[in-house]
Scaffold this motif. Structure first.
Motif, short mmCIF file in Angstrom:
data_model
loop_
_atom_site.label_atom_id
_atom_site.label_comp_id
_atom_site.label_asym_id
_atom_site.label_seq_id
_atom_site.Cartn_x
_atom_site.Cartn_y
_atom_site.Cartn_z
N THR A 115 0.81 -1.22 0.00
CA THR A 115 0.00 0.00 0.00
C THR A 115 0.85 1.27 0.00
O THR A 115 0.43 2.28 -0.53
CB THR A 115 -0.96 0.04 1.21
OG1 THR A 115 -0.20 -0.12 2.39
CG2 THR A 115 -1.99 -1.07 1.11
N SER A 116 2.02 1.22 0.59
CA SER A 116 2.90 2.38 0.56
C SER A 116 4.33 2.01 0.15
O SER A 116 5.08 2.86 -0.29
CB SER A 116 2.90 3.10 1.91
OG SER A 116 3.34 2.24 2.94
N SER A 157 -0.26 -6.33 0.49
CA SER A 157 -1.62 -5.92 0.12
C SER A 157 -2.46 -7.15 -0.21
O SER A 157 -1.98 -8.12 -0.77
CB SER A 157 -1.57 -4.99 -1.09
OG SER A 157 -2.86 -4.71 -1.56
N ALA A 160 -3.25 -2.90 -6.35
CA ALA A 160 -2.36 -2.49 -5.26
C ALA A 160 -1.79 -1.11 -5.59
O ALA A 160 -1.51 -0.81 -6.74
CB ALA A 160 -1.22 -3.50 -5.10
N VAL A 161 -1.62 -0.29 -4.58
CA VAL A 161 -1.12 1.07 -4.77
C VAL A 161 0.34 1.06 -5.24
O VAL A 161 0.75 1.87 -6.07
CB VAL A 161 -1.25 1.89 -3.46
CG1 VAL A 161 -0.63 3.26 -3.59
CG2 VAL A 161 -2.72 1.99 -3.07
#
Length: 131
Positions: free
Chosen positions: A8-9, A17, A23-24
């Motif tokens: 996510t980050s 994720s 997914a980011v």
């Protein structure tokens, strides 16, 4: 070995994720002699696509030379592209990136060989969470 982890980050301390195509970000980890040697975080620009995000990101990761993917769930089209490229997919739900990669190195992660079932709506019954 080059491993892509849906995140996510991003980074070794981020959680894996639950989603793949949307997914980011992806944390890409180079593993040499059983040790993490290099970490790269890439934003998933395909996540905002109307459709085909999983296929697009699968091809992107294949082009980056990834050998394995760790994620929570993966759809049928994405799994097909990854399999065709010789990329194995593993389930890493609930783990940090570092924990998941270490478990992969030790052979302790479950390989995903069939696509995940879609989870629609808030209560997984479809629609907008309505009964």
């Amino acid at each position: 070995m080059k491993v892509a982890v849906s995140t996510t980050s991003g980074g070794l301390d981020d959680k894996v994720s639950e989603v793949f195509g949307r997914a980011v970000s992806f944390t890409i980890v180079d593993v040499e002699d059983g040790e993490i040697k290099n970490v790269e975080v890439v934003r998933n620009d395909f996540a905002v696509r109307g459709g085909g995000a999983g296929v697009a990101v699968s091809q992107f990761l294949a082009d980056k030379g990834v050998n394995a993917v760790i994620t929570g769930n993966v759809g049928p089209n994405a799994l097909g592209v990854l399999s065709s490229a010789g990329i194995k997919v593993y389930r890493g739900s609930g783990l940090t990136v570092k924990e998941a990669v270490e478990k992969l190195i030790k052979g302790e992660l479950e390989e995903i060989t069939s696509p995940s079932q879609p989870k629609m709506g808030r209560w997984r019954r479809g629609g907008r969470g309505q009964w």
